[in-house]
Design an enzyme around this catalytic site. Structure first.
Site, PDB file in Angstrom:
ATOM      1  N   GLU A 149       0.839  -1.203   0.000  1.00 38.26           N
ATOM      2  CA  GLU A 149       0.000   0.000   0.000  1.00 38.26           C
ATOM      3  C   GLU A 149       0.876   1.257   0.000  1.00 38.26           C
ATOM      4  O   GLU A 149       1.993   1.234   0.507  1.00 38.26           O
ATOM      5  CB  GLU A 149      -0.887   0.023   1.253  1.00 38.26           C
ATOM      6  CG  GLU A 149      -2.338  -0.332   0.991  1.00 38.26           C
ATOM      7  CD  GLU A 149      -3.124   0.751   0.234  1.00 38.26           C
ATOM      8  OE1 GLU A 149      -2.543   1.535  -0.548  1.00 38.26           O
ATOM      9  OE2 GLU A 149      -4.348   0.804   0.430  1.00 38.26           O
ATOM     10  N   ASP A 206      -4.626   5.076   6.080  1.00 43.03           N
ATOM     11  CA  ASP A 206      -5.218   6.232   6.746  1.00 43.03           C
ATOM     12  C   ASP A 206      -6.175   5.701   7.824  1.00 43.03           C
ATOM     13  O   ASP A 206      -5.766   5.408   8.943  1.00 43.03           O
ATOM     14  CB  ASP A 206      -5.918   7.072   5.670  1.00 43.03           C
ATOM     15  CG  ASP A 206      -6.453   8.398   6.181  1.00 43.03           C
ATOM     16  OD1 ASP A 206      -6.473   8.606   7.394  1.00 43.03           O
ATOM     17  OD2 ASP A 206      -6.863   9.235   5.353  1.00 43.03           O
ATOM     18  N   PHE A 243      -3.197  15.673   4.747  1.00 43.56           N
ATOM     19  CA  PHE A 243      -3.265  15.204   3.373  1.00 43.56           C
ATOM     20  C   PHE A 243      -1.899  15.351   2.697  1.00 43.56           C
ATOM     21  O   PHE A 243      -1.262  16.394   2.782  1.00 43.56           O
ATOM     22  CB  PHE A 243      -4.337  15.981   2.607  1.00 43.56           C
ATOM     23  CG  PHE A 243      -4.662  15.351   1.291  1.00 43.56           C
ATOM     24  CD1 PHE A 243      -5.391  14.168   1.226  1.00 43.56           C
ATOM     25  CD2 PHE A 243      -4.237  15.929   0.109  1.00 43.56           C
ATOM     26  CE1 PHE A 243      -5.684  13.573   0.008  1.00 43.56           C
ATOM     27  CE2 PHE A 243      -4.528  15.351  -1.117  1.00 43.56           C
ATOM     28  CZ  PHE A 243      -5.250  14.169  -1.166  1.00 43.56           C
TER      29      PHE A 243
HETATM   30  P1  IMP Z   1      -8.014   4.302   4.194  1.00 43.41           P
HETATM   31  O1  IMP Z   1      -8.916   3.299   3.560  1.00 43.41           O
HETATM   32  O2  IMP Z   1      -8.768   5.351   4.963  1.00 43.41           O
HETATM   33  O3  IMP Z   1      -6.924   3.676   5.046  1.00 43.41           O
HETATM   34  O4  IMP Z   1      -7.336   5.120   3.043  1.00 43.41           O
HETATM   35  C1  IMP Z   1      -6.396   4.513   2.254  1.00 43.41           C
HETATM   36  C2  IMP Z   1      -6.383   5.002   0.832  1.00 43.41           C
HETATM   37  O5  IMP Z   1      -6.815   6.366   0.719  1.00 43.41           O
HETATM   38  C3  IMP Z   1      -4.961   4.972   0.354  1.00 43.41           C
HETATM   39  O6  IMP Z   1      -4.703   3.764  -0.323  1.00 43.41           O
HETATM   40  C4  IMP Z   1      -4.855   6.183  -0.538  1.00 43.41           C
HETATM   41  O7  IMP Z   1      -5.143   5.799  -1.854  1.00 43.41           O
HETATM   42  C5  IMP Z   1      -5.881   7.132  -0.032  1.00 43.41           C
HETATM   43  N1  IMP Z   1      -5.293   8.167   0.864  1.00 43.41           N
HETATM   44  C6  IMP Z   1      -5.281   8.195   2.217  1.00 43.41           C
HETATM   45  N2  IMP Z   1      -4.663   9.295   2.692  1.00 43.41           N
HETATM   46  C7  IMP Z   1      -4.241   9.965   1.601  1.00 43.41           C
HETATM   47  C8  IMP Z   1      -3.504  11.209   1.437  1.00 43.41           C
HETATM   48  O8  IMP Z   1      -3.091  11.891   2.386  1.00 43.41           O
HETATM   49  N3  IMP Z   1      -3.248  11.570   0.148  1.00 43.41           N
HETATM   50  C9  IMP Z   1      -3.664  10.841  -0.925  1.00 43.41           C
HETATM   51  N4  IMP Z   1      -4.351   9.695  -0.815  1.00 43.41           N
HETATM   52  C10 IMP Z   1      -4.640   9.257   0.431  1.00 43.41           C
HETATM   53 MG    MG Z   2      -3.821   3.365  -2.046  1.00 46.83          MG
END
Ligand code: IMP
Ligand code: MG
Length: 187
Positions: free
Chosen positions: A111, A115, A164
């Protein structure tokens, strides 16, 4: 031919938002080298399958496997969750399935960033029923203060603040993935 300036920039301005460097190219590459060495050591005698999560992980996966010294295979998932926004929609959609058979294999999910952990949970739930021999996760970045789901990240490049970020595969409305360094939104 016109040239794109892809050197480290002091700041990237997108509309009214300003992004500043968080992790420069050499720091990222050095850490990936260490992760590659560690994983290669731990998978001696095995043939792991690296499964990248598209689109964000494509650069990280390609640099990571250049530092892997055991035989390995590569495959990809494609998920969508953010749309064009800076915050997660809270929904994950599978857009491209795996083409390999994971049964009995040593799987390493790759990955770009974890987040909330929702995407990772989704992937784990997708793979586990197919009986891999083992399943580990490597993420270049993790926002530890944003984690909401119970996921274990086995190899972490960098812990970063819950802000971000863009660059090195990470997008903002699909752009800026081509930046060699990672930039954070400054407030
Ligand atoms: P999660 O499902 O909330 O853990 O988010 C994961 C996905 O969201 C990652 O694989 C990224 O593609 C996207 N993402 C999370 N944070 C960021 C960021 O700060 N910038 C750009 N994409 C992000
Ligand atoms: Mg991703």
């Amino acid at each position: 031919m016109p040239e794109i300036n892809n050197e480290v920039q002091d700041r990237i301005i997108i509309g009214t938002e300003v992004f500043v460097p968080l992790l420069k190219e050499d720091v990222i590459q050095e850490r990936i080298k260490q992760l590659g060495q560690q994983i290669s050591e731990e998978y001696k005698g095995k043939v792991p399958v690296f499964i990248g999560v598209l689109n964000g992980a494509f650069l990280f996966l390609s640099d990571l496997i250049k530092n892997i010294t055991v035989d390995c295979e590569v495959d990809f998932f494609k998920l969508s969750s953010y749309g064009d926004e800076k915050i997660s929609s809270g929904r994950v959609k599978l857009i491209k399935e795996l083409s390999c058979n994971v049964e009995g294999r040593d799987i390493i999910i790759v990955e770009d960033i974890v987040d909330s952990g929702l995407s990772m949970k989704f992937i784990e739930d997708l793979i586990s029923p197919h009986n891999p021999s083992s399943m580990k996760v490597v993420s270049l970045l993790i926002k530890p203060n944003s984690l909401r789901y119970n996921v274990k990240i086995d190899y972490i490049g960098f812990n970063i603040p819950s802000k971000f970020v863009i660059g090195y595969g990470l997008d903002y409305a699909q752009k800026y993935r081509n930046l060699r360094s990672i930039y954070v939104l400054s407030e």
